[in-house]
Design an enzyme around this catalytic site. Structure first.
Site, short mmCIF file in Angstrom:
data_model
loop_
_atom_site.label_atom_id
_atom_site.label_comp_id
_atom_site.label_asym_id
_atom_site.label_seq_id
_atom_site.Cartn_x
_atom_site.Cartn_y
_atom_site.Cartn_z
CG ASP A 44 -1.71 1.21 1.39
OD1 ASP A 44 -2.66 1.34 0.62
OD2 ASP A 44 -1.41 2.05 2.26
CB ILE A 45 1.47 4.04 -2.29
CG1 ILE A 45 2.15 3.07 -3.25
CG2 ILE A 45 2.17 5.38 -2.27
CD1 ILE A 45 3.59 2.70 -2.91
CG HIS A 126 4.42 17.22 -16.73
ND1 HIS A 126 4.35 18.49 -16.17
CD2 HIS A 126 3.15 16.90 -17.03
CE1 HIS A 126 3.09 18.90 -16.16
NE2 HIS A 126 2.33 17.93 -16.68
CG ASP A 138 -0.91 20.03 -15.16
OD1 ASP A 138 0.00 19.22 -15.41
OD2 ASP A 138 -1.34 20.86 -16.00
CD GLU A 172 2.98 17.97 -20.23
OE1 GLU A 172 2.03 17.37 -20.74
OE2 GLU A 172 2.84 19.07 -19.67
CD GLU A 173 1.91 21.96 -18.32
OE1 GLU A 173 1.29 22.12 -19.40
OE2 GLU A 173 1.39 21.41 -17.32
CG ASP A 303 -5.11 6.08 -0.82
OD1 ASP A 303 -4.01 5.52 -0.99
OD2 ASP A 303 -5.90 5.76 0.09
N1 TRP Z 1 -0.64 17.06 -20.21
C1 TRP Z 1 -1.65 18.09 -20.07
C2 TRP Z 1 -1.02 19.22 -19.33
O1 TRP Z 1 -0.08 19.01 -18.61
C3 TRP Z 1 -2.85 17.61 -19.33
C4 TRP Z 1 -3.64 16.65 -20.12
C5 TRP Z 1 -4.63 16.94 -20.97
C6 TRP Z 1 -3.47 15.25 -20.14
N2 TRP Z 1 -5.11 15.81 -21.52
C7 TRP Z 1 -4.43 14.76 -21.04
C8 TRP Z 1 -2.62 14.37 -19.49
C9 TRP Z 1 -4.53 13.42 -21.29
C10 TRP Z 1 -2.72 13.02 -19.75
C11 TRP Z 1 -3.67 12.54 -20.66
O2 TRP Z 1 -1.47 20.31 -19.45
ZN ZN Z 2 -0.39 20.93 -17.60
CA CA Z 3 -2.66 3.90 -0.38
#
Ligand code: TRP
Ligand code: ZN
Ligand code: CA
Length: 318
Positions: A44-45, A126, A138, A172-173, A303
Site C-alpha cells: 500500500d502506498i 512531468h 498538474d 512538458e508544458e 490514494d
Molecule cells: N498534459 C496536459 C497538461 O499538462 C494535461 C492533459 C490533458 C493530459 N489531456 C491529457 C494528461 C490526457 C494526460 C492525458 O497540461
Molecule cells: Zn499541464
Molecule cells: Ca494507499
C-alpha cells in the site's frame, strides 16, 4: 539450497488459489531472490506520504514566485527535492540537461540497481508547472506518486526480474520537450530495451474521473483489473490524445500506459453517477491556474492511483 526457492514458490501459488496468501506470507521467509518468481503483492502506498511531497512542492513554488515552471527557479528546486530523496534511498540518479525557449531544462532519471538491463520498465511524470501557478495536481500529483512508489521499491528492497527506471520530465508544458529530448537522445539499442513506459499526469483532480490509457492492451489490463478489484469503474482516457509525455515514447514504438483523472473537460451526469462529484463542472477547475494548490487535490483519487501505480510496477516488472 537448490530446493528452497521452488518449494516456496509452489506454496505461495497454492496459498494464492485458496485466498490465504496475505496472512501466511507475513511470517514467511524474505523475498525470493529468484528473478521471475510469481509477483509478490505491491505494498500500500501511504497517501499521507504522497501528500507530504505535494506540500514540499507547494512550499517550493511559494518560495520561488508562485510556480515551478521551466526556466524558473522553482523548477530546479523541485528537481533537487526529488533527487535527494532518491539518492538517500539507493537509486542511481542522473540529471540530464537540455535547452528550450532560451532556458536550461532538466530531466531526472533514477535507476534501481538490478534486474535484467535488457528489459527496462519505466515510469514517469512531468515535474514542471505552467507559469500561472504551483502545479500541484498538474503535475505534482503524478510526480509525488511516482516518487513514493520508487521509495516503496527501496523500502521493500524489490528484486524485480526487469530493470526499473523512474523519470521526472522537464518542459512538458512547452510541448513534451523533456521526454522527447530523452527519447531522441537514447541510442537505438538503449531504446529497444525499454519494454514499457507508464505515464502519470494529473492523478488527483478535485472532481475526479478514473481514466486509463488504452495504448497497449497488456498494460491497460493491469490497471483496469486493479480498479475492478476496488469496485471503481474506469473509462478510456480521451481528453486530448498525445497531450502528455507518453506520446514521446509511443511515437518511438515503445508500449505505453498510464492513468489520468481529468483536466479542463467537464464531468457528465453519467460520470458523476459512477464516480460521484459534480456533473457539469470541470474535472479540474483549477487546471493551469493559480488555484492549482494543495487544496486542489482529491485525496481518494490520489490514494487509489498511487496504489495502482505500485501495483502496475510490481506486476509488470516481475
Ligand atoms: N498534459 C496536459 C497538461 O499538462 C494535461 C492533459 C490533458 C493530459 N489531456 C491529457 C494528461 C490526457 C494526460 C492525458 O497540461
Ligand atoms: Zn499541464
Ligand atoms: Ca494507499
Amino acid at each position: 539450497m537448490k530446493l528452497s526457492a521452488p518449494i516456496r514458490t509452489l506454496t505461495a501459488a497454492a496459498l494464492l488459489t485458496t485466498g490465504l496468501l496475505a496472512a501466511p506470507m507475513a511470517s514467511a521467509a524474505p523475498t525470493p531472490e529468484r528473478p521471475g518468481a510469481a509477483a509478490l503483492a505491491a505494498p500500500d502506498i501511504p497517501v499521507a506520504d504522497v501528500k507530504a511531497h505535494l506540500s514540499e512542492l507547494q512550499s517550493i513554488a511559494d518560495a520561488n514566485g508562485g510556480n515551478r515552471a521551466h526556466g524558473e527557479p522553482g523548477y530546479k528546486a523541485s528537481i533537487d527535492y526529488i533527487k535527494a530523496k532518491l539518492d538517500a534511498a539507493g537509486f542511481t540518479t542522473s540529471v540530464k540537461e537540455f535547452t528550450t525557449g532560451g532556458s536550461t531544462g532538466y530531466n531526472l532519471v533514477a535507476d534501481w540497481p538490478g534486474g535484467d538491463e535488457g528489459q527496462v520498465l519505466m515510469a514517469g511524470a512531468h515535474l514542471d508547472s505552467v507559469d500561472s501557478g504551483p502545479g500541484i495536481n498538474d503535475n505534482g500529483s503524478g510526480s509525488a506518486a511516482v516518487l513514493e512508489t520508487a521509495l516503496a521499491v527501496s523500502r521493500e528492497q524489490l528484486k524485480p526480474a526487469k530493470h526499473l527506471r523512474f523519470a521526472w520530465w522537464g518542459a512538458e508544458e512547452l510541448g513534451l520537450v523533456g521526454s522527447q529530448n530523452y527519447v531522441d537522445s537514447l541510442p537505438e539499442d538503449e531504446r529497444s530495451k525499454i519494454s514499457g513506459y507508464l505515464n502519470f499526469d494529473m492523478i488527483g483532480s478535485p472532481n475526479p474521473g478514473y481514466f486509463v490509457y488504452d495504448d497497449d492492451p497488456a498494460i491497460e489490463k493491469v490497471f483496469k483489473d486493479y480498479f475492478a478489484g476496488l469496485n471503481v469503474q474506469t473509462e478510456i482516457e480521451t481528453e486530448g490524445d498525445g497531450r502528455s509525455d507518453h506520446a514521446s515514447f509511443l511515437d518511438a514504438g515503445i508500449p505505453v500506459g498510464g492513468l489520468f483523472t481529468g483536466a479542463g473537460n467537464s464531468k457528465s451526469s453519467a460520470q458523476a453517477e459512477k464516480w460521484g462529484g459534480t456533473a457539469g463542472e470541470a474535472f479540474d477547475r483549477c487546471y493551469h491556474s493559480s488555484c492549482d494548490t494543495t487544496k486542489n487535490i482529491d485525496e481518494t483519487a490520489l490514494d487509489r492511483n498511487s496504489d495502482a501505480i505500485a501495483h502496475a510496477i510490481w506486476e509488470l516488472s516481475s
